[in-house]
Design an enzyme around this catalytic site. Structure first.
Site, PDB file in Angstrom:
ATOM      1  N   THR B  17       0.813  -1.219   0.000  1.00 44.81           N
ATOM      2  CA  THR B  17       0.000   0.000   0.000  1.00 44.81           C
ATOM      3  C   THR B  17       0.849   1.271   0.000  1.00 44.81           C
ATOM      4  O   THR B  17       0.321   2.371  -0.082  1.00 44.81           O
ATOM      5  CB  THR B  17      -0.950   0.024   1.236  1.00 44.81           C
ATOM      6  N   GLY B  18       2.167   1.128   0.095  1.00 43.65           N
ATOM      7  CA  GLY B  18       3.037   2.306  -0.015  1.00 43.65           C
ATOM      8  C   GLY B  18       3.120   2.752  -1.479  1.00 43.65           C
ATOM      9  O   GLY B  18       2.778   1.997  -2.389  1.00 43.65           O
ATOM     10  N   GLU B  20       5.725   3.337  -3.570  1.00 45.32           N
ATOM     11  CA  GLU B  20       6.605   2.511  -4.398  1.00 45.32           C
ATOM     12  C   GLU B  20       6.083   1.080  -4.504  1.00 45.32           C
ATOM     13  O   GLU B  20       6.139   0.463  -5.570  1.00 45.32           O
ATOM     14  CB  GLU B  20       8.017   2.485  -3.786  1.00 45.32           C
ATOM     15  N   LYS B  43      -4.106  -2.882   7.350  1.00 45.29           N
ATOM     16  CA  LYS B  43      -4.885  -2.593   6.139  1.00 45.29           C
ATOM     17  C   LYS B  43      -5.492  -3.855   5.540  1.00 45.29           C
ATOM     18  O   LYS B  43      -5.887  -3.876   4.362  1.00 45.29           O
ATOM     19  CB  LYS B  43      -4.015  -1.866   5.110  1.00 45.29           C
ATOM     20  N   ILE B  96      13.875  -5.939  -1.763  1.00 42.10           N
ATOM     21  CA  ILE B  96      14.316  -4.796  -2.573  1.00 42.10           C
ATOM     22  C   ILE B  96      14.901  -3.697  -1.673  1.00 42.10           C
ATOM     23  O   ILE B  96      15.794  -2.968  -2.074  1.00 42.10           O
ATOM     24  CB  ILE B  96      13.128  -4.213  -3.375  1.00 42.10           C
ATOM     25  N   THR B  97      14.406  -3.570  -0.474  1.00 44.50           N
ATOM     26  CA  THR B  97      14.752  -2.487   0.463  1.00 44.50           C
ATOM     27  C   THR B  97      16.257  -2.235   0.573  1.00 44.50           C
ATOM     28  O   THR B  97      17.031  -3.161   0.791  1.00 44.50           O
ATOM     29  CB  THR B  97      14.206  -2.836   1.860  1.00 44.50           C
ATOM     30  N   GLU B  98      16.632  -0.973   0.463  1.00 44.33           N
ATOM     31  CA  GLU B  98      18.025  -0.554   0.663  1.00 44.33           C
ATOM     32  C   GLU B  98      18.160   0.115   2.021  1.00 44.33           C
ATOM     33  O   GLU B  98      17.261   0.852   2.433  1.00 44.33           O
ATOM     34  CB  GLU B  98      18.451   0.440  -0.430  1.00 44.33           C
ATOM     35  N   TYR B 160      21.623  -3.554 -16.190  1.00 45.36           N
ATOM     36  CA  TYR B 160      20.844  -3.064 -17.344  1.00 45.36           C
ATOM     37  C   TYR B 160      21.796  -2.712 -18.480  1.00 45.36           C
ATOM     38  O   TYR B 160      21.537  -2.985 -19.644  1.00 45.36           O
ATOM     39  CB  TYR B 160      19.998  -1.831 -16.987  1.00 45.36           C
ATOM     40  N   GLU B 210      31.676  -6.404  -7.902  1.00 43.67           N
ATOM     41  CA  GLU B 210      32.252  -5.099  -7.583  1.00 43.67           C
ATOM     42  C   GLU B 210      33.136  -5.241  -6.352  1.00 43.67           C
ATOM     43  O   GLU B 210      33.201  -6.312  -5.739  1.00 43.67           O
ATOM     44  CB  GLU B 210      31.143  -4.057  -7.370  1.00 43.67           C
ATOM     45  N   HIS B 248      27.037   1.491  -2.638  1.00 46.09           N
ATOM     46  CA  HIS B 248      26.508   0.290  -1.993  1.00 46.09           C
ATOM     47  C   HIS B 248      27.211   0.096  -0.651  1.00 46.09           C
ATOM     48  O   HIS B 248      28.429   0.225  -0.575  1.00 46.09           O
ATOM     49  CB  HIS B 248      26.760  -0.953  -2.848  1.00 46.09           C
TER      50      HIS B 248
END
Lengths: 383, 291
Positions: B17-18, B20, B43, B96-98, B160, B210, B248
């Protein structure tokens, strides 16, 4: 976030790790006052986040008031490996019988804290590790279980500490582990960990790195940030919420996504250029964020040319183009820009830029082409 | 075939519901992903454009049969949400959260490693795309098509870039897996390379690493001993200064450890070809595939 020595010691003291008493000072008058309170002899120590302070003359023993004044005068403002000393720590001199080493490292590979102990303290531990790897006792702790008493005993026996200090060493390791977990550190290092003439165990130095992502849970640690020690450009970027690292070259870099920006810096270097910064404008960069980032990049007077390397995923190339156009309207840059836009809404972004016809802005189709172009422009061989 | 996500995926989005969360849940559904539920405490009973929202993962799983979770809540709630998803029986959790605290990640990793039948991807990752089948996360799917190159990467946009150069050369992907840029990723290069090795559709594997940590070096050893398919690598951060976190949280050269040079050399020593630029990496992959 790296703490200064005295900040680390204050953090240790909160968790019951014994440290010598001391006071911080930023002026000679404060330092002399601190020395008077602590008593003589005392030690005047430069507070900078770099090793080799002693060799550089940043740590001096004062036998009396006059020496405290002389030493603090000499050390305040001193440059140690590019770090200016803004602050000193005056502490009671310690009676050192032995110098050991202790540390707890967040071991990413093992996915567990690594605790290390050695009787060869007071020197560079990496040298010790190379010369005599068996001189360092180490073990991993299951983070779900925590540090057990046997961990401490085992480390003390395996490192070969003096028999009479096995228990106090094990106890101090347990407290350091508690500090490591409670304060959410990535590194806690004590070098040297000393045994005093009275056979007490003290942390004579403190190197602590805290997890930036956890600072919201530790407001008292977050408040320790010392902007006076930060580069003004990095500080400006930090205040604007940008991910920025200053480098020593002359080509400003902006990209989206940490990996792509790192790669851009590599590719520019391979093309013979020298990047002036790392700047990740982030996912979903809006026009205002781009304008703000351009201001930060151009705050560095060494910048001779700027490269935008965007591969739009969440970030939309038309927003990046709008941000650049807005930046030109506001600050009228005099250095050339090379812009490579690929990905989401790239056609629209390129059209906007072409229409705006900004002075000295060069569009490029590929990452390699863009890198070569910006290097040419920075070297003044514009074609 | 593909790995991890595909036509069998039944996705539940934590934080649906946020702003993003809603945007990407719908984006994933539009691509064809079967988004069966969302979770936002307090919710339950609402819906997001027809996707039912539940108060707990347990209720979502019981009602919708979700088998995959996407974590889209802010960092301070993310570790808890991952643990809840596992407790409710979710098999694949994609975070996904950073910005999740490293000690939280350590606890989560060690707890999950004691459980069977659960896999965590991320945190701080763009998710997983299996072109033509399912997209879970924030990877811009329109740049990729079905094919036989498996991609595993610590970075989103760099993936990408490489994927797009491959697409321009005419090559598509079996799956693209972002393992994330944090110090304690739930899945490593090795975990994902093993899946690609076993996936009949994947003919070549591209790994994008990396600076920081030693996951690339460990992957090099693993590849030499266990992988028959060609692997092409790219490493970012050759010119990164030591002691600086490059965007990162996990991208940092500590002293002399975690450098790009050491990683590239470790891979090359085991016969993995390493491209010096994203473009060269895609070219090497294309050469091998065309041979």
């Amino acid at each position: 976030m790296d703490l200064l020595e005295y900040q680390g010691k204050q953090l240790f003291a909160r968790h019951g790790v014994a440290v010598p008493s001391g006071l911080p000072a930023t002026t000679v008058a404060e330092a002399v006052d601190a020395a008077d309170k602590i008593g003589y002899p005392c030690v005047v120590k430069a507070q900078v986040q770099v090793g080799g302070r002693g060799k550089a003359g940043g740590i001096k023993v004062a036998q009396d008031r006059q020496e405290a004044q002389l030493h603090s005068q000499a050390i305040l403002g001193m440059d140690i490996k590019g770090h200016t000393v803004h602050e000193i720590w005056v502490e009671a001199a310690s009676d050192i019988a032995s110098e050991y080493y202790a540390s707890i490292v967040f071991d990413r590979s093992a996915k567990a804290p690594l605790v290390m102990l050695s009787t060869q303290g007071g020197m560079d531990i990496e040298e010790v590790a190379e010369r005599d790897p068996n001189a360092i006792a180490k073990l991993h702790v299951d983070p779900l279980l925590g540090f057990q008493e046997f961990h401490g005993r085992r480390l003390a026996f395996e490192a070969g500490v003096d028999e009479d200090v096995v228990r106090p060493i094990a106890a101090i390791l347990a407290r350091l582990y508690e500090a490591f977990v409670a304060e959410e550190a990535m590194l806690v290092e004590v070098n040297p960990l000393i045994i005093t003439g009275d056979r007490d165990v003290w942390a004579l130095d403190a190197k602590v790195t805290l997890d930036d992502n956890a600072l919201y849970r530790h407001p008292e640690n977050a408040a320790l940030r010392n902007p006076g020690n930060e580069d003004p450009q990095e500080q400006m970027a930090h205040e604007r919420g940008l991910t920025f690292v200053k480098l020593d070259g002359d080509i400003g870099i902006l990209g989206n996504g940490a990996g792509l920006v790192m790669s851009t810096i590599d590719v520019v270097s391979q093309a013979g250029g020298s990047p002036a910064n790392f700047l990740d404008a982030g996912g979903g960069s809006k026009a205002e964020a781009i304008t703000s980032a351009v201001e930060v990049i151009l705050a560095n007077p060494n910048v001779k040319a700027v490269l935008f390397n965007i591969f739009g995923g969440i970030t939309r190339c038309d927003e990046v183009a709008k941000g650049l156009i807005e930046a030109f309207a506001q600050i009228n840059p005099i250095v050339p820009f090379v812009v490579r836009l690929d990905g989401t809404n790239d056609v629209e972004g390129r059209r906007l830029l072409a229409e705006a016809n900004l002075p000295n802005v060069h569009a490029q189709d590929t990452m390699l082409g863009a890198a070569q172009k910006v290097v040419e422009l920075a070297q003044g061989v514009a074609s | 075939m593909s790995v991890l996500v595909g036509k069998d995926t039944r996705l539940c989005v934590s934080g649906i519901t946020g702003r993003e969360g809603t945007f990407h849940a719908l984006n994933n559904r539009n691509y064809g992903t079967n988004v069966v539920a969302g979770v936002t405490p307090g919710k339950g009973g609402q819906d997001v454009e027809g996707i039912p929202v539940f108060d707990t993962f347990h209720a979502a799983v019981a009602d919708s049969g979700a088998n995959t979770a996407m974590i889209f809540v802010p960092p301070r709630f993310a570790a808890d949400s991952i643990l809840e998803a596992q407790d409710a029986g979710i098999e694949l959790i994609i975070a996904i959260t950073e910005g999740i605290p490293a000690h939280d990640e350590l606890r989560v990793f060690n707890h999950l490693s004691h459980q069977s039948g659960v896999r965590l991807i991320g945190p701080n990752c763009p998710g997983i795309l299996s072109p033509g089948k399912a997209n879970v996360g924030i990877i811009p799917a329109s740049f990729f098509k079905e094919g036989n190159v498996g991609v595993v990467s610590r970075s989103g946009t760099l993936t990408y870039q490489i994927g797009n150069e491959l697409a321009r050369a005419g090559f598509g992907n079996s799956s693209i897996v972002g393992i994330g840029g944090d110090p304690v990723p739930g899945s490593s290069f090795i975990d994902i390379i093993a899946l690609f090795e076993a996936d009949p559709e994947t003919e070549l594997i591209v790994m994008s690493g990396e600076i920081g940590g030693s996951a690339e070096e460990e992957a090099a050893e693993y590849i030499a001993a266990n992988v028959t398919k060609p692997v092409v690598a790219y490493i970012a951060g050759f010119t990164a200064p030591p002691g600086k976190t490059m965007g990162h949280a996990g991208a940092i050269v500590s002293g002399t450890a975690g450098t790009a040079v050491a990683k590239a050399e470790a891979l090359e020593a085991k016969g993995v070809r390493v491209g010096r630029t994203p473009t060269e990496t895609a070219e090497i992959a294309a050469q091998i595939l065309s041979a």
